[in-house]
Design a protein around this motif. Structure first.
Motif, PDB file in Angstrom:
ATOM      1  N   LYS A 233       0.842  -1.192   0.000  1.00  0.00           N
ATOM      2  CA  LYS A 233       0.000   0.000   0.000  1.00  0.00           C
ATOM      3  C   LYS A 233       0.883   1.249   0.000  1.00  0.00           C
ATOM      4  CE  LYS A 233      -4.044  -2.017   2.274  1.00  0.00           C
ATOM      5  NZ  LYS A 233      -5.056  -1.853   3.361  1.00  0.00           N
ATOM      6  N   ARG A 234       0.276   2.402  -0.192  1.00  0.00           N
ATOM      7  CA  ARG A 234       0.987   3.671  -0.136  1.00  0.00           C
ATOM      8  C   ARG A 234       0.818   4.283   1.262  1.00  0.00           C
ATOM      9  NH1 ARG A 234       4.217   4.133  -4.773  1.00  0.00           N
ATOM     10  NH2 ARG A 234       3.174   2.881  -6.357  1.00  0.00           N
ATOM     11  N   LEU A 235       1.777   5.094   1.656  1.00  0.00           N
ATOM     12  CA  LEU A 235       1.705   5.699   2.989  1.00  0.00           C
ATOM     13  C   LEU A 235       0.470   6.562   3.173  1.00  0.00           C
ATOM     14  CD1 LEU A 235       5.361   6.724   4.011  1.00  0.00           C
ATOM     15  CD2 LEU A 235       4.058   4.695   4.631  1.00  0.00           C
ATOM     16  N   ARG A 236      -0.123   7.039   2.069  1.00  0.00           N
ATOM     17  CA  ARG A 236      -1.332   7.861   2.193  1.00  0.00           C
ATOM     18  C   ARG A 236      -2.467   7.129   2.909  1.00  0.00           C
ATOM     19  NH1 ARG A 236      -1.304   7.099  -3.496  1.00  0.00           N
ATOM     20  NH2 ARG A 236      -0.560   9.224  -3.714  1.00  0.00           N
ATOM     21  N   HIS A 237      -2.407   5.791   2.914  1.00  0.00           N
ATOM     22  CA  HIS A 237      -3.434   5.008   3.609  1.00  0.00           C
ATOM     23  C   HIS A 237      -3.292   5.072   5.133  1.00  0.00           C
ATOM     24  CE1 HIS A 237      -3.686   3.047  -0.403  1.00  0.00           C
ATOM     25  NE2 HIS A 237      -4.960   2.937  -0.080  1.00  0.00           N
ATOM     26  N   PHE A 238      -2.104   5.491   5.621  1.00  0.00           N
ATOM     27  CA  PHE A 238      -1.827   5.393   7.054  1.00  0.00           C
ATOM     28  C   PHE A 238      -1.496   6.725   7.719  1.00  0.00           C
ATOM     29  CE2 PHE A 238       0.037   1.587   4.905  1.00  0.00           C
ATOM     30  CZ  PHE A 238      -0.990   0.702   5.214  1.00  0.00           C
ATOM     31  N   ILE A 239      -1.221   7.768   6.929  1.00  0.00           N
ATOM     32  CA  ILE A 239      -0.788   9.034   7.542  1.00  0.00           C
ATOM     33  C   ILE A 239      -1.720  10.184   7.178  1.00  0.00           C
ATOM     34  CG2 ILE A 239       1.633   8.325   7.598  1.00  0.00           C
ATOM     35  CD1 ILE A 239       2.148  10.171   5.201  1.00  0.00           C
ATOM     36  N   LYS A 240      -1.801  11.141   8.105  1.00  0.00           N
ATOM     37  CA  LYS A 240      -2.577  12.361   7.884  1.00  0.00           C
ATOM     38  C   LYS A 240      -1.769  13.525   8.461  1.00  0.00           C
ATOM     39  CE  LYS A 240      -6.895  14.714   9.137  1.00  0.00           C
ATOM     40  NZ  LYS A 240      -8.138  14.627   9.930  1.00  0.00           N
ATOM     41  N   ALA A 315       9.444  23.375  10.136  1.00  0.00           N
ATOM     42  CA  ALA A 315       9.817  22.858   8.815  1.00  0.00           C
ATOM     43  C   ALA A 315       9.622  21.342   8.714  1.00  0.00           C
ATOM     44  CB  ALA A 315      11.269  23.214   8.499  1.00  0.00           C
ATOM     45  N   TYR A 316       9.353  20.658   9.837  1.00  0.00           N
ATOM     46  CA  TYR A 316       9.168  19.213   9.825  1.00  0.00           C
ATOM     47  C   TYR A 316       7.717  18.865   9.492  1.00  0.00           C
ATOM     48  CZ  TYR A 316      13.687  18.667  12.251  1.00  0.00           C
ATOM     49  OH  TYR A 316      15.009  18.689  12.595  1.00  0.00           O
ATOM     50  N   TYR A 317       7.527  17.625   9.023  1.00  0.00           N
ATOM     51  CA  TYR A 317       6.173  17.095   8.854  1.00  0.00           C
ATOM     52  C   TYR A 317       5.798  16.316  10.121  1.00  0.00           C
ATOM     53  CZ  TYR A 317       6.673  17.857   3.778  1.00  0.00           C
ATOM     54  OH  TYR A 317       6.857  18.397   2.523  1.00  0.00           O
ATOM     55  N   VAL A 318       4.587  16.524  10.596  1.00  0.00           N
ATOM     56  CA  VAL A 318       4.028  15.747  11.706  1.00  0.00           C
ATOM     57  C   VAL A 318       2.759  15.090  11.193  1.00  0.00           C
ATOM     58  CG1 VAL A 318       3.119  15.766  14.048  1.00  0.00           C
ATOM     59  CG2 VAL A 318       4.980  17.323  13.423  1.00  0.00           C
ATOM     60  N   CYS A 319       2.652  13.772  11.377  1.00  0.00           N
ATOM     61  CA  CYS A 319       1.511  13.029  10.820  1.00  0.00           C
ATOM     62  C   CYS A 319       0.877  12.133  11.873  1.00  0.00           C
ATOM     63  CB  CYS A 319       1.957  12.151   9.645  1.00  0.00           C
ATOM     64  SG  CYS A 319       2.769  13.032   8.304  1.00  0.00           S
ATOM     65  N   ASP A 320      -0.461  12.145  11.909  1.00  0.00           N
ATOM     66  CA  ASP A 320      -1.173  11.110  12.650  1.00  0.00           C
ATOM     67  C   ASP A 320      -0.950   9.800  11.921  1.00  0.00           C
ATOM     68  OD1 ASP A 320      -2.205  12.661  14.694  1.00  0.00           O
ATOM     69  OD2 ASP A 320      -4.035  13.162  13.607  1.00  0.00           O
ATOM     70  N   LEU A 321      -0.774   8.718  12.693  1.00  0.00           N
ATOM     71  CA  LEU A 321      -0.483   7.416  12.108  1.00  0.00           C
ATOM     72  C   LEU A 321      -1.563   6.422  12.490  1.00  0.00           C
ATOM     73  CD1 LEU A 321       1.518   5.515  10.620  1.00  0.00           C
ATOM     74  CD2 LEU A 321       2.654   5.152  12.832  1.00  0.00           C
ATOM     75  N   THR A 322      -2.265   5.902  11.496  1.00  0.00           N
ATOM     76  CA  THR A 322      -3.278   4.870  11.727  1.00  0.00           C
ATOM     77  C   THR A 322      -2.754   3.567  11.138  1.00  0.00           C
ATOM     78  OG1 THR A 322      -4.387   5.513   9.671  1.00  0.00           O
ATOM     79  CG2 THR A 322      -5.209   6.481  11.721  1.00  0.00           C
TER      80      THR A 322
END
Length: 429
Positions: A233-240, A315-322
């Motif tokens: 799968k692509r990371l788009r399925h797990f990060i926001k 400047a960093y990315y912070v993502c919720d991880l499901t």
């Protein structure tokens, strides 16, 4: 260890007693900083040395750049072969060396000439005695400490008679070389163990634990075959992507290649920290379990799942991880199987300007085993590979001890606590 026959008070608390025929003088009595500016219009083909070029506490040059690569400006200084080069920024890192050729150094370096034995003076600058003097100067400077010329000129130096200096240099060259060779051997062992561990992690997070399972082509050249029942799968399925600000009171975090997300030691003057602004309200909040990425250095592996709550650079990315098993995700994404993806999706004219876009991050493939296999792989890595971690920790402790012993030996010799040079006839002992 052999001692000198008589000693006297040096007059400096952290140096203590020195041989009675030695002197303790300020730096300005034995050396001179020579900052010769260079014009940008000059046609130069020399090499440039900056603080990053020098290994801390060792006197070794680890990398150089050509003048063209360094983009020389009017703040650069000329230096000449045989001069001492000393970093005035973050002086507790003790970055000092002897120039092996003529060249240019950045404005953050001091080119130094001395009337004493140059190698002896460099050894003294590598000693705990010199470092203690510097600590006394920059003790109250938290952010990016520097030592200016006047402060350096007043730093205390222990100087033996000139006839003894070369004997001391020869002794330290021999002893430190043997220590360095032993350290290098231990570092190679540690690197081999780490490589073995990383290879095994990359293997099990992409191939699983069952060697007899049916396989299929992943479609990814460097990964090859994966278990037939696993998904890609692509990371788009797990990060926001999230951006919560206004929590400047939270502890600062860093995202490193070696350890992922760690708590930042803002009190340490020895670490190479970037500038920290007084107002941190614009920094992004990170919660435990979120995925944090240094988008400029993700191609090096600077990303990870956070075990801490704190704040990071805007400047960093912070993502919720499901993701069902965040430990598996963390182990897998930080394995060497995935770093090539971050390199592939980072763009820029030059390597040091590469940037990972949000679309690029979301497009990175991720290989997903069933949840029960995710946990089994985590258990395997934590149990089976912990033995490697223990061996690596033992090696690192030995390396750290040897490096401390080397610096202590240098300090004891250049302050006369150990006698290695017999005074010449007619000199007081």
């Amino acid at each position: 260890m052999k001692k000198y026959e008589s000693y006297k008070d040096s007059g400096v608390g952290w140096i203590g007693k020195i041989p009675s025929h030695w002197s303790c003088v300020p730096f300005r009595r034995i050396a001179k900083v020579q900052c010769n500016l260079v014009r940008p219009s000059e046609n130069l083909t020399m090499f440039q040395i900056s603080p990053d070029s020098i290994e801390k506490n060792s006197g070794k040059i680890i990398k150089t750049r050509t003048v063209e690569e360094a983009k020389v400006d009017s703040d650069n200084h000329r230096f000449y072969k045989g001069q001492i080069l000393y970093s005035k920024i973050r002086p507790l890192l003790n970055k000092v060396t002897i120039a092996p050729y003529d060249g240019l150094c950045s404005a953050d370096m001091y080119p130094i000439s001395t009337i004493e034995n140059t190698k002896y003076v460099m050894y003294y600058m590598l000693s705990e005695a010199f470092l203690s003097s510097v600590k006394n100067i920059v003790a109250d400077r938290v952010k990016m400490p520097k030592i200016n010329q006047d402060e350096l000129k007043n730093t205390d130096f222990v100087i033996p008679p000139f006839s003894e200096q070369q004997v001391i240099v020869d002794y330290l060259k021999d002893k430190t070389l043997k220590i360095e060779q032993y350290v290098s051997a231990r570092e190679r062992e540690r690197e081999l163990l780490d490589s073995l561990k990383q290879s095994e992690i990359a293997n099990v997070v992409t191939k699983g634990l069952n060697p007899n399972v049916r396989m299929k082509d992943s479609g990814i050249p460097w990964i090859g075959m994966i278990p037939e029942h696993w998904e890609v799968k692509r990371l788009r399925h797990f990060i926001k992507f999230v951006s919560v600000k206004g929590h400047g009171e939270k502890p600062l975090l860093s995202v490193t290649r070696e350890q992922g997300v760690i708590e930042r030691n803002v009190e340490s003057k020895e670490e190479n920290h970037n500038f920290i602004p007084d107002d941190l309200s614009g920094y992004k909040l990170v919660r435990k379990g979120q995925f944090v990425i240094n988008k400029m250095k993700s191609w090096q592996g600077s990303y990870g799942v956070s075990d801490y709550e704190g704040i990071v650079s805007p400047a960093y990315y912070v993502c919720d991880l499901t993701f069902p098993c965040k430990k598996f995700f963390s182990m897998a994404i930080r394995s060497k199987a995935y770093i090539p993806f971050f390199t592939q999706y980072s763009k820029g004219i030059r390597v040091d300007q590469w940037d990972l876009s949000p679309i690029g991050l979301k497009s990175i493939p991720f290989i997903v085993p069933p949840i029960e296999e995710q946990q089994a792989i985590v258990d395997y890595i934590e149990a089976k590979l912990s033995k490697i971690d223990c061996c690596m920790a033992d090696l690192q402790a030995e390396i750290d001890y040897l490096k401390e012993f080397k610096q202590r030996l240098i300090s004891d010799v250049v302050t006369g606590q150990i006698c290695v040079a017999k005074p010449q006839e007619g000199e007081q002992q």
